[in-house]
Write an enzyme that holds these catalytic residues in place. Structure first.
Site, PDB file in Angstrom:
ATOM      1  N   ASP A  60      21.067  36.214  -4.608  1.00 33.56           N
ATOM      2  CA  ASP A  60      22.263  36.160  -3.596  1.00 33.56           C
ATOM      3  C   ASP A  60      22.407  34.937  -2.759  1.00 33.56           C
ATOM      4  O   ASP A  60      21.668  34.965  -1.782  1.00 33.56           O
ATOM      5  CB  ASP A  60      22.015  37.680  -2.449  1.00 33.56           C
ATOM      6  CG  ASP A  60      23.311  37.405  -1.680  1.00 33.56           C
ATOM      7  OD1 ASP A  60      24.300  36.784  -1.865  1.00 33.56           O
ATOM      8  OD2 ASP A  60      23.320  38.404  -0.849  1.00 33.56           O
ATOM      9  N   LYS A  62      25.401  33.620  -2.580  1.00 33.25           N
ATOM     10  CA  LYS A  62      26.878  33.590  -2.593  1.00 33.25           C
ATOM     11  C   LYS A  62      27.457  32.252  -2.861  1.00 33.25           C
ATOM     12  O   LYS A  62      28.089  31.483  -2.046  1.00 33.25           O
ATOM     13  CB  LYS A  62      27.164  33.860  -1.128  1.00 33.25           C
ATOM     14  CG  LYS A  62      26.749  35.325  -0.791  1.00 33.25           C
ATOM     15  CD  LYS A  62      27.399  35.756   0.435  1.00 33.25           C
ATOM     16  CE  LYS A  62      26.956  37.218   0.758  1.00 33.25           C
ATOM     17  NZ  LYS A  62      25.453  37.423   0.940  1.00 33.25           N
ATOM     18  N   ALA A  64      29.708  29.041  -4.104  1.00 29.69           N
ATOM     19  CA  ALA A  64      30.861  28.599  -3.640  1.00 29.69           C
ATOM     20  C   ALA A  64      30.989  27.001  -4.024  1.00 29.69           C
ATOM     21  O   ALA A  64      31.898  26.434  -3.377  1.00 29.69           O
ATOM     22  CB  ALA A  64      31.420  28.810  -2.200  1.00 29.69           C
ATOM     23  N   ASP A  65      30.599  26.748  -5.216  1.00 33.73           N
ATOM     24  CA  ASP A  65      30.547  25.282  -5.354  1.00 33.73           C
ATOM     25  C   ASP A  65      31.747  24.887  -6.580  1.00 33.73           C
ATOM     26  O   ASP A  65      32.110  25.982  -7.146  1.00 33.73           O
ATOM     27  CB  ASP A  65      29.339  24.650  -5.765  1.00 33.73           C
ATOM     28  CG  ASP A  65      29.181  23.216  -5.341  1.00 33.73           C
ATOM     29  OD1 ASP A  65      30.113  22.482  -5.348  1.00 33.73           O
ATOM     30  OD2 ASP A  65      28.103  22.974  -4.700  1.00 33.73           O
ATOM     31  N   PRO A  67      32.830  24.181 -10.542  1.00 27.38           N
ATOM     32  CA  PRO A  67      32.339  24.962 -11.705  1.00 27.38           C
ATOM     33  C   PRO A  67      31.150  24.630 -12.367  1.00 27.38           C
ATOM     34  O   PRO A  67      30.148  25.160 -12.657  1.00 27.38           O
ATOM     35  CB  PRO A  67      33.666  25.052 -12.589  1.00 27.38           C
ATOM     36  CG  PRO A  67      34.812  25.120 -11.626  1.00 27.38           C
ATOM     37  CD  PRO A  67      34.427  24.305 -10.490  1.00 27.38           C
ATOM     38  N   GLY A 160      25.044  46.988   4.017  1.00 24.45           N
ATOM     39  CA  GLY A 160      25.592  47.327   5.469  1.00 24.45           C
ATOM     40  C   GLY A 160      25.078  48.741   5.758  1.00 24.45           C
ATOM     41  O   GLY A 160      25.604  49.342   6.912  1.00 24.45           O
ATOM     42  N   GLY A 162      22.435  51.534   7.136  1.00 21.79           N
ATOM     43  CA  GLY A 162      21.146  51.358   8.010  1.00 21.79           C
ATOM     44  C   GLY A 162      21.235  50.436   9.167  1.00 21.79           C
ATOM     45  O   GLY A 162      22.147  50.894  10.213  1.00 21.79           O
ATOM     46  N   GLN A 164      23.235  48.175   9.993  1.00 14.91           N
ATOM     47  CA  GLN A 164      24.612  47.665  10.187  1.00 14.91           C
ATOM     48  C   GLN A 164      25.476  48.719  10.801  1.00 14.91           C
ATOM     49  O   GLN A 164      26.846  48.764  10.994  1.00 14.91           O
ATOM     50  CB  GLN A 164      25.075  46.759   8.987  1.00 14.91           C
ATOM     51  CG  GLN A 164      24.344  45.281   8.958  1.00 14.91           C
ATOM     52  CD  GLN A 164      25.027  44.518   8.048  1.00 14.91           C
ATOM     53  OE1 GLN A 164      26.083  44.115   8.070  1.00 14.91           O
ATOM     54  NE2 GLN A 164      24.337  44.079   7.174  1.00 14.91           N
TER      55      GLN A 164
END
Ligand code: BMP
Length: 206
Positions: A60, A62, A64-65, A67, A160, A162, A164
């Site tokens: 994880d 995330k 976002a670059d 291709p 999210g 517990g 959160q």
């Protein structure tokens, strides 16, 4: 295994290897990202993946670059034994081989209003890009229901739970396939006991 629990191994009291041994048979997968990578390094992450091959491992970061960069990173994660990786859907990235891709469609924290405001577009994007799964926060059950309706084929991963605020089982009841749970297990003095409670509540909810 009949479990819908994926462990988010970010922060911990007990050593990561010990938690992973204790949770065998209770959690189906493990999600790791920057907190653990910064602590144990890339080599440390690879060793954990190698040492515990029975978990479904999710990288994880995330992504976002562009291709070419994203494809390169995904193929490295696949080589290292990761089963899946999380990317941001807004990049439109669509090249992935050898690894399951999960796109961020909705987030669990209250400040994520820009993501939330584009939820429908992100779900359409997930459909077009044919990602295997999507992330939708467990704190937003109406969004999980919407995602389930629009993307009946995609797996829904819900963090999210517990710490959160969402209760174990609530996201599953709304249509999620897996709940991602971190600190309420990993910061416990008794991670196995905490995970057993989560799994029990999840089973009761179904
Ligand atoms: P915790 O149960 O300790 O709050 O951990 C939740 C995990 O899920 C963290 O690893 C976090 O990065 C991730 N996550 C989240 O909490 N909300 C999101 O919307 C997306 C996430 O990936």
């Amino acid at each position: 295994m009949n479990s819908r629990l994926i462990l988010a191994l970010d922060f911990h009291k007990v050593e990561p290897g010990e938690i992973l041994s204790e949770l065998e048979g209770l959690a189906v997968g493990v999600k790791v990202g920057f907190p653990l990578a910064l602590e144990v390094g890339w080599g440390g992450l690879r060793s954990l993946v190698r040492e515990f091959p029975d978990y479904y491992w999710i990288a994880d970061f995330k992504l976002a670059d562009i291709p070419d960069v994203t494809s390169h990173v995904l193929s490295k994660f696949a080589d290292w034994g990761f089963d899946a990786a999380i990317i941001h859907l807004f990049t439109g990235h669509r090249r992935y081989e050898g690894i399951d891709v999960i796109g961020v469609a909705g987030m669990s924290h209250p400040e994520s209003h820009i993501v939330r405001g584009n939820f429908t577009k992100l779900l359409d994007q997930a459909y077009l890009l044919k990602v295997m799964g999507i992330v939708v926060g467990a704190t937003r059950q109406e969004m999980i229901r919407e995602a389930r309706k629009r993307l009946p084929e995609a797996l829904i991963f819900s963090p999210g739970v517990g710490f959160q605020g969402a209760k174990p089982g609530e996201a599953l009841k709304a249509g999620a396939d897996f709940e991602i749970v971190g600190r309420s297990i990993t910061l416990s003095e008794d991670p196995r006991g905490a995970a057993e409670q989560v799994v029990e509540m999840e089973r009761e909810s179904l």
